[in-house]
Design a protein around this motif. Structure first.
Motif: not given
Length: 127
Positions: A88-91, A96-99, A108-113
């Motif tokens: 849900e947090a990734v979505a 919001s504009g992250a990639t 258990n971690v997602r890296v985004l830009f």
């Protein structure tokens, strides 16, 4: 004994080509207000006193490469946010504009830009 830092605010300054735009991204992501804005600077802070994120204009800004590799601008820091529901947090972040980063080194971690290319991590709370 009173701490030397009691009553002071603290935060981190993050360079960006569009500080106001990046502040809007983090304000939406964190559900924090923009508490100050002037040409070249925007500040996001929590509803209660605490840490602030300061976004400052950077001429010639180059986004960091992640994962780091020789010859490219290395990330000198990144933000970590603990979340209850990782998917849900990734979505929300993507809406919001992250990639999402192409390399995801932990389950258990997602890296985004963020929109300026800074890496940040969403970390699932441990049970």
């Amino acid at each position: 004994m009173r701490s030397r830092t009691s009553g002071m605010w603290w935060g981190t300054a993050i360079e960006a080509p569009d500080p106001a735009g990046l502040a809007r991204f983090y304000a939406e992501l964190l559900e924090w207000p923009i508490v100050h804005e002037e040409p070249g600077t925007a500040v996001v802070g929590p509803p209660q006193a605490g840490v602030y994120l300061v976004f400052q204009q950077a001429t010639g800004y180059r986004p960091p490469a992640w994962p780091p590799h020789d010859g490219e601008q290395r990330p000198m820091m990144h933000l970590d946010f603990q979340v209850g529901d990782l998917d849900e947090a990734v979505a929300v972040a993507v809406a919001s504009g992250a990639t999402p980063a192409p390399v995801q080194p932990q389950e258990n971690v997602r890296v985004l830009f963020d929109p300026a290319g800074h890496p940040f991590c969403l970390c699932r709370e441990e049970d």
